[in-house]
Design an enzyme around this catalytic site. Structure first.
Site, mmCIF file in Angstrom:
data_model
loop_
_atom_site.group_PDB
_atom_site.id
_atom_site.type_symbol
_atom_site.label_atom_id
_atom_site.label_comp_id
_atom_site.label_asym_id
_atom_site.label_seq_id
_atom_site.Cartn_x
_atom_site.Cartn_y
_atom_site.Cartn_z
ATOM 1 C CD GLU A 422 37.678 15.401 5.683
ATOM 2 O OE1 GLU A 422 38.260 15.748 4.643
ATOM 3 O OE2 GLU A 422 36.556 14.881 5.690
ATOM 4 C CG HIS A 553 24.863 12.621 -2.024
ATOM 5 N ND1 HIS A 553 24.174 12.863 -0.855
ATOM 6 C CD2 HIS A 553 26.161 12.472 -1.667
ATOM 7 C CE1 HIS A 553 25.027 12.852 0.151
ATOM 8 N NE2 HIS A 553 26.237 12.629 -0.305
ATOM 9 C CB ILE A 554 22.090 11.612 -7.724
ATOM 10 C CG1 ILE A 554 20.613 11.455 -7.352
ATOM 11 C CG2 ILE A 554 22.929 10.567 -7.001
ATOM 12 C CD1 ILE A 554 19.993 10.151 -7.861
ATOM 13 C CB ALA A 556 21.221 19.494 -5.562
ATOM 14 C CE1 TYR A 559 30.109 10.966 -4.343
ATOM 15 C CE2 TYR A 559 29.471 13.207 -3.789
ATOM 16 C CZ TYR A 559 30.322 12.130 -3.639
ATOM 17 O OH TYR A 559 31.396 12.222 -2.783
#
Length: 641
Positions: A422, A553-554, A556, A559
């Site tokens: 991070e 990931h894809i 909602a 991505y």
């Protein structure tokens, strides 16, 4: 060629500042309903005055006088406007906008179904034999859940316990529970979340894919993957090429991994040794890892106090990037008494940026995990007319255990890795030299390249001299034994082929669904996932596997047709780090010079140039996956091919 309008010499700069501020509006936090948010985004994204103004700048004879950063801003805004439907008229535009509204609702419903399905599953256990092997932390968490569900006398020692499909509980059962039937039950429940009844996401997925395909065709593309790639560093062909190279390099290693597990399970007298399946892999992998490396992360916590880790991270940043990081508490307001504020200064002692550090867990008010974010970005546009740009401020947020009495906050190695990661994001933001806010820091960097700086910093925490510097017992001052340091480094590649293949399954099925899936066609979404599973799993997927129904990931998140970005960025970061190995990690002067070059290219330029140009400026050549494969012990498979 069409003629270009000649602009007043002062006009591009003024117009640019106004348009940059309009772009800034897009980034404001939205408070309101999702439909209102989409409506606002569409109105702004489809604004003809803004779009035409950017086009005027692009087509003017003054274009070549603009800086690279301003050109990137203009070209990026034009491209985004086109993808937002600015060029559409009449029925096409109306249909496009309705699709956007429906996609927002479907994505929200998809995520809600996952959350509800996850909460719905509860496994009440009263018999202690059924939870043998689970760590004390997991039992304590399960007892707390039981108390919250009305079992007021539940304790970690005597139960009853309630296990759930939340990540920490589920992963612990798969890794540690000796009860094989319990592992099977929870595995099957996990991979079928949100796949039946009122919470079934199947139709949501099919509708999302159908609408994305329709949207792509309205915009003039063959499929949604082509739309996604417009804002990426990779092309569809290059992404698929990399994925296949990594997949072929990983397969033989994964086969060997599986045979090793079977042999090990057999040596331990496991009756399932010859028929290991999905709910056995994590359990026996963890037992083998413990035996091979003799590492227990919890036992190592006393060697990683948060303060010493941060001192080591700051010293590394000074060595690489010639910066000093100093406490600046009291200079800015904070939201919790534990939040720290720091000033980053250049080698002349002048402030160049600031950051907040919020280190400790606060479950009642703070989500889990670790992340970095932008408080304000470096920008001339919003500097209030000052000759100097507004300095950037970042935030780094973690969820470490807070100090208890005289005992400081103590970390696992994975948490150390997370804070290095991070802070890499924060450095990208804080060390930018871009004065155009829309491309300063990591803004404006293509999605599949934005993890370069963070994953690059991760690599440093495993290097011997860095690790030995930060790993000292908080009470005795004893340095972590070198043998354990070496084991920590070696353990990074444990079952690397198998773990990479799992990620590649997600990347491949994502692209397949967004390029080859035909709504209502002969191949269902689950047929595609099953076909991909045969290429990425040594043990075939279960026929009942419905992982897609929880693949947020894809469906909602951001991505879609972009999950490959994880591997793409890893290739960039390992290749960048290998440059330091080439000059010699023990060659302080060479490392400092190369660190300065990394700062002046990757960190300083950020989104001001195309990421490939930036990478080549640093590395002197195009990126190669060889370093990534070598670090994971997979390069021989590539050489052999």
């Amino acid at each position: 060629m069409p003629s270009r309008t000649r602009l007043n010499s002062a006009l591009p700069s003024k117009m640019f500042r106004c348009l940059a501020f309009a772009g800034f509006l897009v980034c404001l936090t939205w408070i309101g309903s999702s439909s209102q948010k989409v409506e606002f985004q569409l109105r702004l994204g489809q604004s003809k005055p803004i779009y035409n103004a950017f086009k005027t700048i692009r087509e003017s004879s003054d274009w070549e006088t603009l800086s690279d950063a301003r050109k990137r801003v203009v070209e990026g805004r034009i491209k985004e406007a086109v993808l937002n439907g600015v060029s559409l008229e009449g029925e096409s535009r109306d249909r496009f906008n309705k699709i956007q509204q429906e996609l927002e609702k479907l994505s929200q419903k998809f995520e809600e179904n996952i959350l509800d399905a996850t909460k719905k599953y509860e496994k009440l256990i009263r018999d202690k034999k059924e939870i043998e092997g689970l760590p004390a932390t997991t039992l304590a968490m399960a007892a707390e859940v039981a108390v919250s569900k009305g079992y007021e006398k539940a304790t970690a020692e005597d139960g009853p316990w309630i296990l759930t499909l939340d990540g920490p509980s589920y992963r612990s059962v798969l890794q540690h529970a000796r009860n094989r039937s319990l592992r099977e039950e929870m595995y099957r429940a996990y991979i079928t979340r949100a796949s039946d009844g009122d919470l079934n996401n199947t139709q949501n997925i099919e509708r999302i894919l159908e609408l994305r395909l329709e949207k792509a065709k309205i915009l003039g593309y063959k499929n949604y993957a082509e739309v996604s790639m417009e804002m990426k560093m990779a092309t569809l062909e290059k992404a698929e090429e990399l994925i296949e190279k990594l997949r072929s390099a990983s397969w033989n290693a994964a086969v060997i991994d599986m045979q090793e597990l079977k042999d090990f399970a057999k040596s331990q007298g496991a009756i399932e040794a010859e028929e290991l399946t999905h709910w056995d892999i994590n359990f026996w992998s963890e037992r083998l890892r413990e035996l091979r490396y003799n590492i227990n992360e919890e036992d190592l916590r006393p060697f990683f106090s948060l303060s010493r880790v941060m001192d080591g991270l700051f010293n590394l940043s000074k060595m690489l990037f010639s910066i000093d990081i100093e406490p600046a508490d009291g200079l800015a307001p904070i939201w919790n008494k534990d939040v720290r504020f720091f000033c980053v200064k250049n080698c002349f002692g002048a402030p160049i940026s600031y950051f907040y550090f919020d280190p400790y867990s606060r479950p009642s008010e703070k989500r889990g995990g670790a992340w970095a974010g932008v408080v304000v970005g470096r920008s001339h546009t919003v500097s209030g007319g000052d000759t100097s740009p507004r300095l950037p401020i970042a935030q780094v947020v973690c969820n470490q255990n807070p100090p208890v009495g005289s005992k400081p906050s103590l970390m696992t190695m994975r948490e150390v890795e997370a804070v290095f990661h991070e802070f890499g994001h924060a450095l990208q933001h804080m060390l930018t030299k871009q004065d155009e806010g829309l491309v300063s820091g990591y803004r404006g960097i293509e999605w599949d390249a934005v993890e370069l700086s963070s994953q690059f910093m991760e690599n440093w925490c495993y290097q011997r001299h860095i690790l030995m510097g930060i790993a000292k017992h908080y009470e005795t001052g004893e340095t972590l034994p070198e043998e354990i340091c070496l084991k920590l480094h070696s353990a990074r590649t444990f079952r690397a082929g198998s773990l990479l293949l799992r990620q590649l399954r997600y990347a491949i099925v994502d692209l397949e669904l967004h390029t080859k899936y035909i709504p209502g066609g002969p191949e269902s979404i689950y047929d595609i996932d099953g076909r991909v599973g045969k290429m990425t799993h040594v043990i075939p997927l279960l026929q009942q596997d419905r992982f897609l129904c929880s693949f947020s990931h894809i469906f909602a998140d951001q991505y879609a047709a972009g999950y490959y970005s994880y591997q793409w960025a890893e290739v960039l970061s390992f290749d960048a780090f290998s440059a330091f190995e080439e000059v010699g990690l023990d060659n302080d002067q060479a490392v400092k010079e190369l660190g300065q070059k990394f700062r002046e290219t990757v960190l300083a330029i950020g989104g001001g140039k195309a990421p490939l140009e930036v990478f080549v400026e640093f590395r002197g050549r195009n990126p190669s996956p060889n370093a990534f494969l070598r670090y994971n012990g997979l390069l021989p498979a590539v050489v052999a091919s």
